[in-house]
Design a protein around this motif. Structure first.
Motif, mmCIF file in Angstrom:
data_model
loop_
_atom_site.group_PDB
_atom_site.id
_atom_site.type_symbol
_atom_site.label_atom_id
_atom_site.label_comp_id
_atom_site.label_asym_id
_atom_site.label_seq_id
_atom_site.Cartn_x
_atom_site.Cartn_y
_atom_site.Cartn_z
ATOM 1 N N TYR A 186 -26.589 -32.318 -1.038
ATOM 2 C CA TYR A 186 -25.342 -31.551 -0.849
ATOM 3 C C TYR A 186 -24.605 -32.294 -2.013
ATOM 4 O O TYR A 186 -24.064 -31.314 -2.760
ATOM 5 N N SER A 187 -24.810 -33.362 -2.177
ATOM 6 C CA SER A 187 -23.894 -33.896 -3.353
ATOM 7 C C SER A 187 -24.571 -33.602 -4.667
ATOM 8 O O SER A 187 -25.617 -33.502 -5.033
ATOM 9 N N VAL A 189 -24.306 -34.608 -7.577
ATOM 10 C CA VAL A 189 -24.775 -35.941 -8.086
ATOM 11 C C VAL A 189 -26.021 -36.231 -7.776
ATOM 12 O O VAL A 189 -26.834 -36.606 -8.848
ATOM 13 N N LYS A 190 -26.057 -36.304 -6.696
ATOM 14 C CA LYS A 190 -27.605 -36.775 -6.216
ATOM 15 C C LYS A 190 -28.469 -35.394 -6.273
ATOM 16 O O LYS A 190 -29.742 -35.842 -6.619
ATOM 17 N N LYS A 207 -20.994 -23.799 -11.791
ATOM 18 C CA LYS A 207 -20.115 -23.452 -10.685
ATOM 19 C C LYS A 207 -19.398 -22.381 -10.742
ATOM 20 O O LYS A 207 -18.259 -22.200 -10.255
ATOM 21 N N HIS A 210 -15.569 -22.509 -11.082
ATOM 22 C CA HIS A 210 -15.208 -23.711 -11.017
ATOM 23 C C HIS A 210 -15.853 -24.499 -12.195
ATOM 24 O O HIS A 210 -15.788 -25.693 -12.318
ATOM 25 N N PHE A 222 -18.350 -32.347 -17.769
ATOM 26 C CA PHE A 222 -17.626 -31.209 -17.055
ATOM 27 C C PHE A 222 -16.783 -30.301 -17.798
ATOM 28 O O PHE A 222 -15.907 -30.724 -18.541
ATOM 29 N N ASP B 90 -19.514 -29.730 5.364
ATOM 30 C CA ASP B 90 -19.117 -29.765 3.617
ATOM 31 C C ASP B 90 -18.014 -30.218 3.314
ATOM 32 O O ASP B 90 -17.627 -30.571 2.170
ATOM 33 N N ASN B 92 -15.215 -29.606 3.059
ATOM 34 C CA ASN B 92 -14.059 -28.741 2.385
ATOM 35 C C ASN B 92 -13.084 -27.926 3.470
ATOM 36 O O ASN B 92 -12.195 -27.336 3.074
ATOM 37 N N GLU B 209 -12.607 -30.817 -4.456
ATOM 38 C CA GLU B 209 -13.858 -31.014 -5.372
ATOM 39 C C GLU B 209 -13.835 -30.224 -6.625
ATOM 40 O O GLU B 209 -14.484 -30.891 -7.491
ATOM 41 N N HIS B 210 -13.189 -29.191 -6.893
ATOM 42 C CA HIS B 210 -13.175 -28.460 -7.810
ATOM 43 C C HIS B 210 -12.103 -28.891 -8.848
ATOM 44 O O HIS B 210 -12.092 -28.318 -9.957
ATOM 45 N N PRO B 224 -10.642 -32.146 -13.903
ATOM 46 C CA PRO B 224 -11.705 -31.880 -12.822
ATOM 47 C C PRO B 224 -11.566 -33.070 -11.898
ATOM 48 O O PRO B 224 -10.961 -34.238 -11.994
ATOM 49 N N PRO B 227 -17.185 -36.165 -10.186
ATOM 50 C CA PRO B 227 -18.174 -35.797 -9.338
ATOM 51 C C PRO B 227 -18.637 -37.089 -8.534
ATOM 52 O O PRO B 227 -19.266 -38.040 -9.211
ATOM 53 N N LEU B 228 -18.660 -37.148 -7.321
ATOM 54 C CA LEU B 228 -18.953 -38.325 -6.402
ATOM 55 C C LEU B 228 -20.189 -38.227 -5.600
ATOM 56 O O LEU B 228 -20.624 -37.173 -5.264
ATOM 57 N N GLU B 229 -21.003 -39.294 -5.626
ATOM 58 C CA GLU B 229 -22.123 -39.090 -4.943
ATOM 59 C C GLU B 229 -21.979 -38.746 -3.290
ATOM 60 O O GLU B 229 -22.771 -38.038 -2.917
ATOM 61 N N GLU B 230 -20.902 -39.315 -2.900
ATOM 62 C CA GLU B 230 -20.514 -39.025 -1.480
ATOM 63 C C GLU B 230 -18.994 -38.922 -1.312
ATOM 64 O O GLU B 230 -18.430 -39.868 -1.639
#
Lengths: 309, 309
Positions: A186-187, A189-190, A207, A210, A222, B90, B92, B209-210, B224, B227-230
């Motif tokens: 889902y991430s 980055v991953k 995106k 976005h 980005f 998600d 969100n 997240e956007h 922005p 962008p995070l892994e988690e």
């Protein structure tokens, strides 16, 4: 000067948006990529196929933009690929109403002799084995092979073919949902990391409104989409982005991460025009002054000054 | 040195995410705003209310960060505001499981004498009439009044009160869906214009997240999200963003559009930490070195070099 080889559909689209609908108009991934890349005044060629029903004026229009159309095969008696879709109110999702493969069903791409040593190859959305065939015809390995694809090819019937071509390219451009589907993460980055392990050294995740992300090892860049008053028709925006990205890299002959950042901005810039009118209309009328003006807006939109301790 | 006055909830939250759940933990808009702004080592004060059940250690923790807590009223025998929610997969969107207003139901905010001339006022999410009352108590008009609010106050029962406070502030921060609801416009560009006509000269639209957009007349800036892994727990991210935004402007004593761009980046930077752990945990452990390191990542994420013709 470097050359850009493009493969993808040249087609008819019929589009419905909340703002109106079109009859059969010019469409196709390679059409949008070619139109977009042509803004960099580079030698480019399109490998594609159309039917006898395809109007000459569209081919002429591409030629006038310095695009080599000799590898757009015209199948006698054949009918051109046709796609029809209806966008939802938010313009972020759409339903496919009709898909007629027609001449695309038996398409056997032939790379022109002059382009078998093209430095940049842009594989537009198509059957992965067609994309692979184009790569295999290159006599000189391209400096950069870029793959655009979509969720359709991630279904069981095609995923193994898709993985074969993914393994052979340097850059992949897909949207966020597709990145999640392809990677199982889902991430983003991953997801990018998993996809890099499949082959591409660079992963571009689009995106839509976005923006877009570029991943390469531990580096991330980005680019926002320009906030627009009105998005009229998103058709071709992703292809136009890919055309700007690949066209700029062809023009500048520099495939460093830093230069790819600029390429992403140029791609976003071009895509911001594409969505302003139906189909290819806005891209056909676009001029250099408009492009430069909006690039300045992108700078103002994103650049800030923070002194670090 | 300029001062920052903060109004908002100091509360208990119970949070469920796909990664786990918490018992009652420290929460509240003013808590997150205060914690975030304290990273700029500025004089700040929180106007809020808690019950007798609220642990002293949380107040002490805020005081240790140089936050004046004298205007956090403790209601004898009262119970602290409590919110409980469950995030979807998600992260969100979320469902509210429980809301207990408790002492918040009769809250009558009192601005400390020392802060009636605060240069920056940050109105955290609360009943609009409480926010308005704080503004009306200022003996010197603030240089900048910033309003954070949410969709709850856009319902029929509160919208007229909300419009009153919106008319009196310089900056409003809301999320994209709320901007659409408040303005009746889908396009965020148009929405921002409609909201500017309601009063605020600056409109900040948070897109989670956007990222976030800053609008002012014809100017737009976009930051922005990193962008995070988690993302572990989004609770408080918007408040933390507001705290970073207002804290940086207080520290730098410069409310130009250019400096607001930097403030947006600082807010985004702080919010990127907030979501890494449950509740306020990450914000309580955050240090300057980590902040600077991630600011550098924001620069690399967004800055590009394009020469214009």
């Amino acid at each position: 000067m470097s050359k850009l080889l493009i493969v993808g559909t040249v087609a008819f689209d019929a589009i419905e948006t909340p703002f109106g609908k079109t009859d059969k108009i010019l469409g196709g991934a390679a059409t949008y990529i070619g139109l977009s890349a042509s803004n960099f005044n580079i030698p480019s060629a399109i490998v594609s196929v159309v039917g006898e029903d395809f109007p000459k004026k569209h081919i002429t229009m591409l030629q006038e933009r310095n695009i080599d159309t000799s590898a757009i095969e015209v199948v006698p008696g054949g009918k051109t690929f046709f796609w029809s879709g209806r966008y939802h109110n938010d313009l972020n999702s759409r339903d496919t109403l009709d898909t007629q493969l027609n001449v695309l069903a038996d398409f056997n791409p032939v790379v022109p002799e002059d382009y078998k040593d093209a430095e940049i190859v842009m594989l537009g959305n198509l059957h992965p084995l067609v994309q692979l065939s184009v790569l295999e015809q290159m006599t000189t390995p391209p400096k950069l092979a870029i793959l655009d694809t979509m969720n359709f090819w991630m279904e069981d019937a095609f995923i193994e073919d898709l993985k074969k071509v993914i393994a052979k390219v340097d850059v992949i451009t897909i949207n966020d949902e597709e990145a999640r589907q392809l990677s199982g993460e889902y991430s983003l980055v991953k997801a990018a990391r998993v996809i890099e392990d499949m082959g591409p050294k660079y992963v571009v995740i689009k995106k839509g409104e976005h923006g877009a992300l570029l991943f390469h090892k531990d580096q991330v860049f980005f680019a926002p989409a320009l906030p627009l008053e009105e998005v009229f028709d998103p058709t071709g925006a992703g292809d136009t982005f890919a055309g700007g990205f690949s066209g700029f890299l062809t023009k500048t002959e520099n495939i460093s991460f830093e230069n790819m950042k600029a390429a992403i901005i140029h791609g976003s810039n071009l895509a911001s025009f594409c969505v302003e009118k139906f189909g290819t209309e806005r891209m056909e009328s676009l001029n250099e002054e408009e492009l430069q003006k909006r690039l300045q807006e992108f700078k103002e939109l994103t650049q800030f000054d923070i002194k670090l301790a």
